[in-house]
Design a protein around this motif. Structure first.
Motif, PDB file in Angstrom:
ATOM      1  N   ARG A  65      26.720  10.004 -93.782  1.00  0.00           N
ATOM      2  CA  ARG A  65      28.103  10.107 -92.991  1.00  0.00           C
ATOM      3  C   ARG A  65      28.677   8.952 -92.956  1.00  0.00           C
ATOM      4  O   ARG A  65      28.226   7.890 -92.523  1.00  0.00           O
ATOM      5  N   TYR A  66      29.985   9.001 -93.490  1.00  0.00           N
ATOM      6  CA  TYR A  66      30.764   7.658 -93.736  1.00  0.00           C
ATOM      7  C   TYR A  66      31.688   7.681 -92.462  1.00  0.00           C
ATOM      8  O   TYR A  66      32.300   8.587 -92.013  1.00  0.00           O
ATOM      9  N   SER A  67      31.752   6.319 -92.115  1.00  0.00           N
ATOM     10  CA  SER A  67      32.741   5.934 -90.832  1.00  0.00           C
ATOM     11  C   SER A  67      33.869   5.685 -91.218  1.00  0.00           C
ATOM     12  O   SER A  67      34.353   4.736 -91.888  1.00  0.00           O
ATOM     13  N   LEU A 186      36.605   3.653 -98.965  1.00  0.00           N
ATOM     14  CA  LEU A 186      37.592   3.775 -97.859  1.00  0.00           C
ATOM     15  C   LEU A 186      36.610   2.923 -96.579  1.00  0.00           C
ATOM     16  O   LEU A 186      37.368   2.325 -95.888  1.00  0.00           O
ATOM     17  N   GLU A 187      35.432   3.364 -96.539  1.00  0.00           N
ATOM     18  CA  GLU A 187      34.676   2.616 -95.584  1.00  0.00           C
ATOM     19  C   GLU A 187      34.466   1.250 -95.654  1.00  0.00           C
ATOM     20  O   GLU A 187      34.738   0.763 -94.712  1.00  0.00           O
ATOM     21  N   ARG A 188      34.281   0.706 -96.802  1.00  0.00           N
ATOM     22  CA  ARG A 188      34.078  -0.485 -96.958  1.00  0.00           C
ATOM     23  C   ARG A 188      35.645  -1.144 -96.895  1.00  0.00           C
ATOM     24  O   ARG A 188      35.666  -2.388 -96.011  1.00  0.00           O
ATOM     25  N   ILE A 295      31.732  -3.854-105.869  1.00  0.00           N
ATOM     26  CA  ILE A 295      31.515  -2.631-106.612  1.00  0.00           C
ATOM     27  C   ILE A 295      30.461  -1.453-105.584  1.00  0.00           C
ATOM     28  O   ILE A 295      29.522  -2.052-104.948  1.00  0.00           O
ATOM     29  N   VAL A 296      30.913  -0.352-105.529  1.00  0.00           N
ATOM     30  CA  VAL A 296      30.235   0.553-104.756  1.00  0.00           C
ATOM     31  C   VAL A 296      29.739   1.792-105.527  1.00  0.00           C
ATOM     32  O   VAL A 296      30.344   2.598-105.546  1.00  0.00           O
ATOM     33  N   PRO A 297      28.284   1.801-105.586  1.00  0.00           N
ATOM     34  CA  PRO A 297      27.875   2.545-106.555  1.00  0.00           C
ATOM     35  C   PRO A 297      27.834   4.204-105.840  1.00  0.00           C
ATOM     36  O   PRO A 297      27.660   5.024-106.772  1.00  0.00           O
ATOM     37  N   CYS A 298      28.107   4.155-104.831  1.00  0.00           N
ATOM     38  CA  CYS A 298      28.248   5.707-104.187  1.00  0.00           C
ATOM     39  C   CYS A 298      29.550   6.228-104.508  1.00  0.00           C
ATOM     40  O   CYS A 298      29.823   7.438-104.275  1.00  0.00           O
TER      41      CYS A 298
END
Length: 529
Positions: A65-67, A186-188, A295-298
Protein backbone atom coordinates in the motif's frame (compact mmCIF):
# COMPACT_ATOMS: atom_id res chain seq x y z
CA UNK A 1 -0.70 24.53 -30.53
CA UNK A 2 -3.79 22.33 -30.16
CA UNK A 3 -5.41 21.74 -26.76
CA UNK A 4 -8.26 19.29 -26.25
CA UNK A 5 -9.96 17.82 -23.18
CA UNK A 6 -10.48 14.06 -22.90
CA UNK A 7 -13.06 12.06 -21.00
CA UNK A 8 -12.80 11.54 -17.25
CA UNK A 9 -13.15 7.76 -17.55
CA UNK A 10 -9.75 7.14 -19.13
CA UNK A 11 -9.66 3.37 -18.91
CA UNK A 12 -9.80 2.34 -22.54
CA UNK A 13 -11.20 -1.08 -23.36
CA UNK A 14 -10.88 -1.81 -27.05
CA UNK A 15 -13.92 -2.83 -29.02
CA UNK A 16 -13.84 -3.49 -32.73
CA UNK A 17 -14.87 0.04 -33.63
CA UNK A 18 -12.03 1.50 -31.55
CA UNK A 19 -9.56 -0.95 -33.07
CA UNK A 20 -10.66 0.13 -36.53
CA UNK A 21 -10.03 3.77 -35.65
CA UNK A 22 -6.53 2.96 -34.40
CA UNK A 23 -5.76 0.89 -37.48
CA UNK A 24 -6.85 3.71 -39.80
CA UNK A 25 -4.55 6.09 -37.94
CA UNK A 26 -1.63 3.66 -38.18
CA UNK A 27 -2.23 2.93 -41.89
CA UNK A 28 -1.37 6.54 -42.69
CA UNK A 29 2.24 6.02 -41.62
CA UNK A 30 4.53 7.04 -44.51
CA UNK A 31 6.15 4.07 -46.21
CA UNK A 32 9.67 3.92 -44.83
CA UNK A 33 12.06 0.95 -44.34
CA UNK A 34 12.73 -0.43 -40.88
CA UNK A 35 16.18 1.16 -40.99
CA UNK A 36 14.45 4.55 -40.95
CA UNK A 37 12.91 3.81 -37.53
CA UNK A 38 15.59 1.39 -36.27
CA UNK A 39 12.96 -1.18 -35.27
CA UNK A 40 10.53 -3.60 -36.91
CA UNK A 41 7.81 -1.14 -37.90
CA UNK A 42 5.63 -3.72 -39.68
CA UNK A 43 5.49 -5.82 -36.53
CA UNK A 44 4.79 -2.76 -34.42
CA UNK A 45 1.82 -1.94 -36.66
CA UNK A 46 0.35 -5.40 -36.04
CA UNK A 47 0.71 -5.40 -32.24
CA UNK A 48 -2.24 -4.11 -30.22
CA UNK A 49 -2.01 -0.51 -29.07
CA UNK A 50 -2.48 -1.75 -25.49
CA UNK A 51 -1.20 -5.30 -25.13
CA UNK A 52 -0.84 -7.39 -22.00
CA UNK A 53 2.65 -7.07 -20.54
CA UNK A 54 4.38 -9.45 -18.14
CA UNK A 55 4.52 -8.31 -14.52
CA UNK A 56 8.26 -7.79 -14.14
CA UNK A 57 8.46 -6.13 -10.74
CA UNK A 58 8.83 -8.07 -7.49
CA UNK A 59 5.62 -9.55 -6.12
CA UNK A 60 5.94 -7.47 -2.93
CA UNK A 61 5.39 -4.36 -5.05
CA UNK A 62 1.96 -5.64 -6.11
CA UNK A 63 0.61 -6.05 -2.56
CA UNK A 64 2.19 -2.97 -0.99
CA UNK A 65 0.00 0.00 0.00
CA UNK A 66 1.54 3.27 -1.12
CA UNK A 67 1.28 6.49 0.85
CA UNK A 68 0.26 9.06 -1.76
CA UNK A 69 -0.53 12.77 -1.60
CA UNK A 70 -4.00 14.00 -2.48
CA UNK A 71 -4.37 14.30 -6.24
CA UNK A 72 -5.11 18.02 -5.96
CA UNK A 73 -1.47 18.49 -4.88
CA UNK A 74 0.04 15.92 -7.22
CA UNK A 75 -1.17 16.68 -10.73
CA UNK A 76 1.09 15.07 -13.31
CA UNK A 77 2.16 16.70 -16.60
CA UNK A 78 3.69 14.23 -19.08
CA UNK A 79 6.01 15.62 -21.77
CA UNK A 80 6.66 13.51 -24.88
CA UNK A 81 8.81 14.92 -27.67
CA UNK A 82 9.31 12.89 -30.84
CA UNK A 83 10.92 13.06 -34.25
CA UNK A 84 10.03 10.60 -37.04
CA UNK A 85 8.45 8.01 -34.77
CA UNK A 86 6.20 5.35 -36.29
CA UNK A 87 2.54 6.05 -35.60
CA UNK A 88 1.92 2.65 -34.01
CA UNK A 89 4.83 3.10 -31.58
CA UNK A 90 3.80 6.61 -30.57
CA UNK A 91 0.18 5.53 -30.13
CA UNK A 92 1.24 2.59 -27.98
CA UNK A 93 3.22 4.95 -25.74
CA UNK A 94 0.26 7.31 -25.34
CA UNK A 95 -2.47 4.74 -24.81
CA UNK A 96 -0.54 2.56 -22.36
CA UNK A 97 0.18 5.70 -20.37
CA UNK A 98 -3.49 6.73 -20.31
CA UNK A 99 -4.74 3.21 -19.68
CA UNK A 100 -2.33 2.42 -16.83
CA UNK A 101 -2.26 5.72 -14.97
CA UNK A 102 -4.79 6.81 -12.35
CA UNK A 103 -7.03 9.47 -13.88
CA UNK A 104 -6.99 11.32 -10.56
CA UNK A 105 -3.31 12.15 -11.03
CA UNK A 106 -2.91 12.31 -14.82
CA UNK A 107 -3.47 16.03 -15.40
CA UNK A 108 -2.14 16.73 -18.90
CA UNK A 109 -0.28 15.10 -21.75
CA UNK A 110 1.98 17.40 -23.78
CA UNK A 111 3.11 15.99 -27.13
CA UNK A 112 5.60 17.91 -29.26
CA UNK A 113 6.39 16.88 -32.84
CA UNK A 114 9.89 18.12 -33.70
CA UNK A 115 9.06 18.75 -37.37
CA UNK A 116 8.73 15.09 -38.39
CA UNK A 117 8.33 14.10 -42.05
CA UNK A 118 4.83 12.79 -41.25
CA UNK A 119 3.28 16.27 -41.34
CA UNK A 120 -0.32 15.15 -40.82
CA UNK A 121 0.33 13.03 -37.74
CA UNK A 122 -0.77 15.47 -35.04
CA UNK A 123 -3.99 16.44 -36.83
CA UNK A 124 -4.84 12.76 -37.28
CA UNK A 125 -3.91 12.05 -33.64
CA UNK A 126 -6.16 14.87 -32.42
CA UNK A 127 -9.11 13.43 -34.33
CA UNK A 128 -8.37 9.88 -33.16
CA UNK A 129 -8.24 10.90 -29.50
CA UNK A 130 -11.52 12.76 -29.82
CA UNK A 131 -13.12 9.66 -31.28
CA UNK A 132 -11.66 7.30 -28.70
CA UNK A 133 -12.67 9.48 -25.77
CA UNK A 134 -15.69 11.68 -25.26
CA UNK A 135 -15.08 15.39 -24.67
CA UNK A 136 -15.67 15.55 -20.96
CA UNK A 137 -13.62 16.56 -17.94
CA UNK A 138 -10.17 15.85 -16.69
CA UNK A 139 -7.17 15.04 -18.94
CA UNK A 140 -5.86 17.87 -21.12
CA UNK A 141 -4.05 16.90 -24.32
CA UNK A 142 -1.71 19.57 -25.70
CA UNK A 143 -0.33 18.98 -29.20
CA UNK A 144 2.36 21.15 -30.76
CA UNK A 145 4.44 20.88 -33.92
CA UNK A 146 7.77 22.70 -34.33
CA UNK A 147 7.89 24.52 -37.67
CA UNK A 148 11.55 23.56 -38.04
CA UNK A 149 13.79 21.06 -36.27
CA UNK A 150 14.69 22.27 -32.78
CA UNK A 151 15.67 19.03 -31.08
CA UNK A 152 14.65 16.99 -28.07
CA UNK A 153 16.27 19.33 -25.54
CA UNK A 154 14.50 22.47 -26.75
CA UNK A 155 11.21 20.59 -27.13
CA UNK A 156 11.27 19.24 -23.59
CA UNK A 157 11.97 22.68 -22.17
CA UNK A 158 9.07 24.00 -24.27
CA UNK A 159 6.84 21.25 -22.88
CA UNK A 160 7.71 22.35 -19.35
CA UNK A 161 7.00 25.97 -20.26
CA UNK A 162 3.35 25.15 -21.08
CA UNK A 163 2.93 22.55 -18.30
CA UNK A 164 0.81 23.34 -15.25
CA UNK A 165 1.04 20.17 -13.14
CA UNK A 166 2.83 19.73 -9.82
CA UNK A 167 5.05 16.99 -11.23
CA UNK A 168 6.70 16.39 -14.58
CA UNK A 169 7.28 13.07 -16.31
CA UNK A 170 9.61 13.09 -19.30
CA UNK A 171 8.76 10.08 -21.43
CA UNK A 172 10.28 8.86 -24.69
CA UNK A 173 7.96 8.17 -27.62
CA UNK A 174 8.92 4.48 -27.91
CA UNK A 175 7.76 3.13 -24.54
CA UNK A 176 5.12 0.89 -23.03
CA UNK A 177 3.92 1.83 -19.58
CA UNK A 178 3.41 -1.13 -17.25
CA UNK A 179 0.77 -1.49 -14.56
CA UNK A 180 1.24 0.35 -11.28
CA UNK A 181 4.15 2.44 -12.54
CA UNK A 182 3.08 5.77 -11.00
CA UNK A 183 2.44 5.05 -7.32
CA UNK A 184 6.00 3.99 -6.32
CA UNK A 185 7.49 7.10 -7.98
CA UNK A 186 4.89 9.48 -6.57
CA UNK A 187 5.40 8.17 -3.04
CA UNK A 188 9.15 8.83 -3.22
CA UNK A 189 8.65 12.38 -4.54
CA UNK A 190 6.06 13.16 -1.87
CA UNK A 191 8.60 12.20 0.80
CA UNK A 192 11.42 14.31 -0.68
CA UNK A 193 10.70 17.18 -3.07
CA UNK A 194 14.37 17.47 -4.13
CA UNK A 195 14.40 13.97 -5.57
CA UNK A 196 14.27 13.03 -9.22
CA UNK A 197 13.05 9.47 -9.73
CA UNK A 198 13.23 7.03 -12.58
CA UNK A 199 11.37 3.77 -13.12
CA UNK A 200 13.40 0.66 -13.75
CA UNK A 201 13.43 0.33 -17.51
CA UNK A 202 12.36 -2.99 -19.00
CA UNK A 203 14.00 -3.38 -22.44
CA UNK A 204 11.82 -3.92 -25.51
CA UNK A 205 13.63 -5.81 -28.25
CA UNK A 206 13.49 -3.72 -31.48
CA UNK A 207 13.18 -6.65 -33.89
CA UNK A 208 10.73 -8.94 -32.09
CA UNK A 209 9.13 -6.45 -29.65
CA UNK A 210 9.58 -8.96 -26.85
CA UNK A 211 9.22 -7.32 -23.44
CA UNK A 212 11.99 -8.32 -21.05
CA UNK A 213 12.70 -7.86 -17.37
CA UNK A 214 15.08 -5.04 -16.55
CA UNK A 215 18.12 -5.62 -14.35
CA UNK A 216 17.71 -4.37 -10.77
CA UNK A 217 21.45 -4.71 -10.18
CA UNK A 218 22.40 -1.86 -12.51
CA UNK A 219 22.60 1.87 -11.93
CA UNK A 220 23.29 4.72 -14.33
CA UNK A 221 26.64 6.43 -14.70
CA UNK A 222 29.03 7.89 -17.25
CA UNK A 223 32.72 7.97 -18.13
CA UNK A 224 35.15 10.85 -18.58
CA UNK A 225 34.15 11.08 -22.25
CA UNK A 226 30.68 11.96 -20.87
CA UNK A 227 29.06 8.90 -22.42
CA UNK A 228 26.35 7.10 -20.43
CA UNK A 229 27.15 3.61 -19.07
CA UNK A 230 25.38 1.11 -16.88
CA UNK A 231 27.29 0.41 -13.64
CA UNK A 232 26.92 -2.54 -11.26
CA UNK A 233 24.77 -1.91 -8.21
CA UNK A 234 26.28 -3.33 -5.03
CA UNK A 235 23.64 -4.26 -2.47
CA UNK A 236 24.22 -3.15 1.10
CA UNK A 237 23.71 -5.57 3.95
CA UNK A 238 19.99 -6.34 4.37
CA UNK A 239 19.15 -4.33 1.22
CA UNK A 240 16.55 -6.02 -0.99
CA UNK A 241 16.94 -5.76 -4.79
CA UNK A 242 13.42 -4.36 -5.14
CA UNK A 243 14.17 -1.38 -2.85
CA UNK A 244 14.69 2.05 -4.38
CA UNK A 245 18.36 3.03 -4.73
CA UNK A 246 20.41 6.08 -5.59
CA UNK A 247 22.01 6.37 -9.01
CA UNK A 248 24.68 8.80 -10.31
CA UNK A 249 22.69 9.30 -13.53
CA UNK A 250 19.60 8.07 -15.35
CA UNK A 251 19.03 6.58 -18.78
CA UNK A 252 16.54 6.76 -21.58
CA UNK A 253 15.39 10.28 -20.77
CA UNK A 254 12.62 8.89 -18.54
CA UNK A 255 12.46 10.89 -15.34
CA UNK A 256 9.86 12.23 -12.92
CA UNK A 257 10.51 15.38 -10.90
CA UNK A 258 8.72 18.23 -9.15
CA UNK A 259 8.01 20.98 -11.69
CA UNK A 260 8.97 23.62 -9.10
CA UNK A 261 12.33 21.95 -8.43
CA UNK A 262 13.03 21.47 -12.14
CA UNK A 263 12.37 25.16 -12.80
CA UNK A 264 14.58 26.22 -9.89
CA UNK A 265 17.39 24.25 -11.54
CA UNK A 266 16.61 26.12 -14.80
CA UNK A 267 15.62 22.96 -16.68
CA UNK A 268 17.76 21.42 -19.40
CA UNK A 269 20.60 23.65 -20.55
CA UNK A 270 19.14 25.43 -23.63
CA UNK A 271 22.64 25.83 -25.09
CA UNK A 272 22.78 22.05 -25.64
CA UNK A 273 21.69 21.26 -29.17
CA UNK A 274 19.27 18.64 -30.58
CA UNK A 275 20.08 15.56 -28.48
CA UNK A 276 22.91 14.24 -26.33
CA UNK A 277 24.29 14.92 -22.87
CA UNK A 278 21.22 16.66 -21.46
CA UNK A 279 20.42 13.86 -19.01
CA UNK A 280 24.05 13.75 -17.79
CA UNK A 281 24.09 17.52 -17.31
CA UNK A 282 20.83 17.39 -15.37
CA UNK A 283 22.09 14.48 -13.25
CA UNK A 284 25.30 16.30 -12.29
CA UNK A 285 23.35 19.48 -11.54
CA UNK A 286 20.80 17.62 -9.42
CA UNK A 287 23.42 15.98 -7.25
CA UNK A 288 25.69 18.99 -6.86
CA UNK A 289 22.89 21.44 -6.10
CA UNK A 290 21.03 19.64 -3.32
CA UNK A 291 19.05 16.93 -5.11
CA UNK A 292 19.29 13.18 -5.58
CA UNK A 293 18.42 10.61 -8.22
CA UNK A 294 16.71 7.35 -7.36
CA UNK A 295 15.76 4.34 -9.46
CA UNK A 296 12.59 2.69 -8.14
CA UNK A 297 12.32 -0.99 -9.19
CA UNK A 298 8.66 -1.23 -8.15
CA UNK A 299 7.91 1.14 -11.05
CA UNK A 300 8.37 -0.42 -14.51
CA UNK A 301 8.22 1.17 -17.93
CA UNK A 302 9.24 -0.65 -21.09
CA UNK A 303 11.70 1.22 -23.31
CA UNK A 304 12.72 0.29 -26.83
CA UNK A 305 16.52 0.62 -27.05
CA UNK A 306 17.38 1.16 -30.71
CA UNK A 307 20.77 -0.06 -32.01
CA UNK A 308 21.65 3.44 -33.23
CA UNK A 309 20.13 6.87 -33.85
CA UNK A 310 17.12 6.74 -36.11
CA UNK A 311 17.52 10.36 -37.14
CA UNK A 312 20.02 12.69 -38.73
CA UNK A 313 21.62 15.62 -36.95
CA UNK A 314 21.64 19.05 -38.63
CA UNK A 315 25.01 20.06 -40.15
CA UNK A 316 27.45 21.67 -37.75
CA UNK A 317 30.06 24.39 -38.11
CA UNK A 318 32.57 22.09 -39.81
CA UNK A 319 31.23 20.03 -42.71
CA UNK A 320 34.24 17.69 -42.41
CA UNK A 321 33.00 16.36 -39.07
CA UNK A 322 30.21 13.83 -38.66
CA UNK A 323 27.25 15.96 -37.56
CA UNK A 324 26.07 13.55 -34.83
CA UNK A 325 29.54 13.30 -33.30
CA UNK A 326 30.14 17.05 -33.61
CA UNK A 327 26.83 17.81 -31.88
CA UNK A 328 27.56 15.40 -29.04
CA UNK A 329 31.12 16.72 -28.67
CA UNK A 330 29.88 20.30 -28.48
CA UNK A 331 27.24 19.40 -25.89
CA UNK A 332 29.79 17.43 -23.87
CA UNK A 333 32.25 20.32 -24.00
CA UNK A 334 29.60 22.65 -22.55
CA UNK A 335 28.99 20.18 -19.72
CA UNK A 336 32.72 19.82 -19.04
CA UNK A 337 33.25 23.59 -18.97
CA UNK A 338 30.15 24.15 -16.82
CA UNK A 339 30.38 21.43 -14.17
CA UNK A 340 33.61 19.37 -14.13
CA UNK A 341 35.79 22.11 -12.62
CA UNK A 342 39.46 21.07 -12.57
CA UNK A 343 38.55 17.57 -13.77
CA UNK A 344 37.65 18.81 -17.24
CA UNK A 345 41.24 18.00 -18.31
CA UNK A 346 40.25 14.33 -18.18
CA UNK A 347 37.48 14.97 -20.69
CA UNK A 348 39.87 16.79 -23.04
CA UNK A 349 42.47 14.04 -22.59
CA UNK A 350 39.99 11.53 -23.98
CA UNK A 351 38.24 13.85 -26.45
CA UNK A 352 40.93 16.16 -27.88
CA UNK A 353 38.74 16.89 -30.92
CA UNK A 354 36.46 18.87 -28.57
CA UNK A 355 39.17 21.52 -28.18
CA UNK A 356 38.61 22.82 -31.70
CA UNK A 357 34.82 22.99 -31.46
CA UNK A 358 33.53 26.54 -30.89
CA UNK A 359 30.76 26.84 -28.31
CA UNK A 360 29.20 30.07 -29.59
CA UNK A 361 27.37 30.63 -26.31
CA UNK A 362 24.94 33.53 -26.55
CA UNK A 363 26.03 36.47 -24.41
CA UNK A 364 22.46 37.29 -23.39
CA UNK A 365 21.63 33.73 -22.37
CA UNK A 366 19.35 33.21 -19.39
CA UNK A 367 21.00 29.92 -18.43
CA UNK A 368 24.20 30.63 -16.50
CA UNK A 369 25.76 27.72 -14.55
CA UNK A 370 27.63 30.17 -12.32
CA UNK A 371 24.36 31.79 -11.19
CA UNK A 372 22.82 28.34 -10.60
CA UNK A 373 25.83 27.30 -8.51
CA UNK A 374 25.73 30.50 -6.46
CA UNK A 375 21.96 30.42 -6.03
CA UNK A 376 21.88 26.86 -4.72
CA UNK A 377 25.31 26.80 -3.04
CA UNK A 378 26.21 23.85 -5.21
CA UNK A 379 29.12 21.56 -4.40
CA UNK A 380 32.19 21.36 -6.59
CA UNK A 381 32.56 18.31 -8.84
CA UNK A 382 35.06 16.69 -6.46
CA UNK A 383 32.11 16.21 -4.05
CA UNK A 384 30.28 14.22 -6.74
CA UNK A 385 33.33 11.96 -7.15
CA UNK A 386 33.61 11.35 -3.41
CA UNK A 387 29.95 10.95 -2.49
CA UNK A 388 28.00 9.96 -5.61
CA UNK A 389 30.21 8.19 -8.14
CA UNK A 390 33.50 6.95 -6.63
CA UNK A 391 33.70 4.54 -9.58
CA UNK A 392 34.32 7.54 -11.85
CA UNK A 393 37.16 8.84 -9.69
CA UNK A 394 38.85 5.44 -9.68
CA UNK A 395 38.29 4.85 -13.38
CA UNK A 396 41.69 6.12 -14.60
CA UNK A 397 43.70 6.19 -11.39
CA UNK A 398 44.94 2.67 -12.15
CA UNK A 399 46.98 4.01 -15.11
CA UNK A 400 50.23 5.93 -15.05
CA UNK A 401 49.33 7.73 -18.31
CA UNK A 402 46.34 7.87 -20.63
CA UNK A 403 44.64 9.60 -23.52
CA UNK A 404 46.02 10.48 -26.92
CA UNK A 405 49.73 9.79 -27.57
CA UNK A 406 51.28 12.71 -29.47
CA UNK A 407 54.52 12.95 -31.44
CA UNK A 408 55.46 16.17 -33.24
CA UNK A 409 51.84 17.37 -33.55
CA UNK A 410 50.32 14.05 -34.63
CA UNK A 411 48.86 11.20 -32.60
CA UNK A 412 49.43 7.45 -32.60
CA UNK A 413 46.32 5.84 -34.03
CA UNK A 414 45.13 2.31 -34.77
CA UNK A 415 43.37 2.15 -38.14
CA UNK A 416 41.16 -0.85 -38.77
CA UNK A 417 41.66 -1.96 -42.38
CA UNK A 418 40.01 -5.37 -42.45
CA UNK A 419 41.37 -7.90 -41.84
CA UNK A 420 44.35 -6.18 -40.18
CA UNK A 421 45.10 -3.29 -37.85
CA UNK A 422 47.53 -0.60 -38.92
CA UNK A 423 49.59 1.72 -36.71
CA UNK A 424 49.91 5.25 -38.03
CA UNK A 425 50.28 8.88 -36.98
CA UNK A 426 47.31 11.12 -37.71
CA UNK A 427 45.67 14.38 -36.66
CA UNK A 428 45.04 14.51 -32.93
CA UNK A 429 41.77 16.31 -33.61
CA UNK A 430 40.13 13.69 -35.79
CA UNK A 431 37.08 12.10 -34.27
CA UNK A 432 37.63 8.77 -32.51
CA UNK A 433 41.44 9.03 -32.52
CA UNK A 434 42.87 6.13 -30.47
CA UNK A 435 43.12 6.46 -26.70
CA UNK A 436 46.08 4.74 -25.00
CA UNK A 437 46.58 3.53 -21.44
CA UNK A 438 49.96 2.81 -19.84
CA UNK A 439 49.56 0.28 -17.03
CA UNK A 440 51.97 0.97 -14.17
CA UNK A 441 52.52 -2.64 -13.03
CA UNK A 442 52.56 -4.63 -16.28
CA UNK A 443 53.97 -1.87 -18.48
CA UNK A 444 51.38 -2.69 -21.13
CA UNK A 445 50.45 0.06 -23.57
CA UNK A 446 46.86 -0.72 -24.54
CA UNK A 447 44.04 0.77 -26.59
CA UNK A 448 40.40 1.02 -25.53
CA UNK A 449 39.79 -2.08 -27.68
CA UNK A 450 42.14 -4.11 -25.43
CA UNK A 451 44.92 -4.36 -28.00
CA UNK A 452 48.49 -3.97 -26.75
CA UNK A 453 51.54 -2.58 -28.51
CA UNK A 454 54.05 -5.43 -28.62
CA UNK A 455 57.36 -6.36 -30.21
CA UNK A 456 58.27 -9.48 -32.17
CA UNK A 457 61.68 -10.86 -33.24
CA UNK A 458 63.04 -9.60 -29.92
CA UNK A 459 66.10 -11.91 -29.91
CA UNK A 460 66.64 -12.60 -33.60
CA UNK A 461 69.36 -10.92 -35.70
CA UNK A 462 66.62 -9.10 -37.59
CA UNK A 463 65.40 -5.71 -36.41
CA UNK A 464 62.60 -6.11 -33.82
CA UNK A 465 59.23 -5.08 -35.23
CA UNK A 466 56.21 -3.39 -33.66
CA UNK A 467 52.92 -5.25 -33.64
CA UNK A 468 49.41 -4.99 -32.19
CA UNK A 469 48.26 -8.08 -30.34
CA UNK A 470 45.64 -9.03 -27.77
CA UNK A 471 46.63 -7.92 -24.28
CA UNK A 472 47.76 -10.84 -22.11
CA UNK A 473 47.21 -10.93 -18.35
CA UNK A 474 50.35 -10.49 -16.30
CA UNK A 475 53.82 -9.24 -17.16
CA UNK A 476 54.60 -10.23 -20.74
CA UNK A 477 58.12 -9.31 -21.97
CA UNK A 478 56.97 -8.47 -25.50
CA UNK A 479 54.34 -6.04 -24.17
CA UNK A 480 56.31 -4.32 -21.39
CA UNK A 481 57.15 -0.62 -21.83
CA UNK A 482 58.83 1.85 -19.52
CA UNK A 483 58.44 5.61 -19.34
CA UNK A 484 61.76 7.48 -19.54
CA UNK A 485 60.96 11.21 -19.52
CA UNK A 486 58.89 11.47 -22.75
CA UNK A 487 60.38 8.34 -24.32
CA UNK A 488 58.73 4.91 -24.44
CA UNK A 489 61.40 2.31 -23.82
CA UNK A 490 60.72 -1.35 -24.63
CA UNK A 491 61.97 -3.10 -21.49
CA UNK A 492 63.14 -6.34 -23.15
CA UNK A 493 65.01 -4.90 -26.14
CA UNK A 494 66.06 -1.58 -24.52
CA UNK A 495 65.00 0.19 -27.71
CA UNK A 496 62.77 3.27 -27.95
CA UNK A 497 59.61 3.94 -29.95
CA UNK A 498 60.70 6.18 -32.82
CA UNK A 499 59.15 8.16 -35.67
CA UNK A 500 62.13 8.89 -37.96
CA UNK A 501 59.99 9.61 -41.03
CA UNK A 502 56.55 11.20 -41.49
CA UNK A 503 54.44 8.10 -40.94
CA UNK A 504 56.99 5.45 -40.04
CA UNK A 505 57.05 3.88 -36.60
CA UNK A 506 59.90 1.66 -35.51
CA UNK A 507 62.19 0.73 -32.65
CA UNK A 508 65.66 2.25 -32.54
CA UNK A 509 68.45 3.04 -30.10
CA UNK A 510 67.36 5.56 -27.51
CA UNK A 511 68.75 9.06 -28.07
CA UNK A 512 68.37 11.71 -25.37
CA UNK A 513 66.25 14.71 -26.41
CA UNK A 514 65.39 13.21 -29.82
CA UNK A 515 62.16 14.81 -31.04
CA UNK A 516 61.27 11.72 -33.07
CA UNK A 517 61.28 9.67 -29.85
CA UNK A 518 59.28 12.12 -27.77
CA UNK A 519 55.74 10.83 -27.19
CA UNK A 520 53.45 12.82 -24.88
CA UNK A 521 50.29 11.39 -23.33
CA UNK A 522 47.34 13.72 -22.95
CA UNK A 523 47.49 13.00 -19.23
CA UNK A 524 50.34 11.71 -17.06
CA UNK A 525 48.71 10.39 -13.87
CA UNK A 526 51.65 8.94 -11.92
CA UNK A 527 54.95 7.13 -12.08
CA UNK A 528 55.24 3.48 -13.05
CA UNK A 529 55.97 0.89 -10.37
Amino acid sequence: MICIILQSDLQLFFHQEQLNLCNKFIERTPDRPDSFFQYNRQLSDKINAVRELPITRHESCNTRRYSLPHYSRAKLSVVISFYNEARSMLLRTILTLINRTSEDYLHELIIIDDCSEDVGLLDNLKQLMRNLFTTKSRLTLILKRNQHRKGLIWSRNEGVRVASGNYLLFLDSHCEVNKGWLEPLLERLALNSSLAVSPLLDPIEPETFSYRTGNVLLKGGFDWSLHFHWLPRVLAELESPEMQYTSPAFAGGILMISREWFLKLRGFNPELQIWGGESIELAIKLWLCGGQIEIVPCSRIGHLFRPRHAFEFPPQFDQKLDSAQATYLRNSKIIAESWLDEYKYLFYALKPAAKQIPLNIHEAQLYDPILIKDGHQCHRFDWYLRHVSPELKLQHWSFSALGTLRNKGRCLHVESTFPKLELLLTSCFRLKVSQWHLHPETGQLSTESKRCLGVRNMKSPERPQLMLEPCVTGQVPSQRWQRRDTQLLHAETHLCLDNPLKNQLELSSCRPHAASQSFQFALEVGAQA
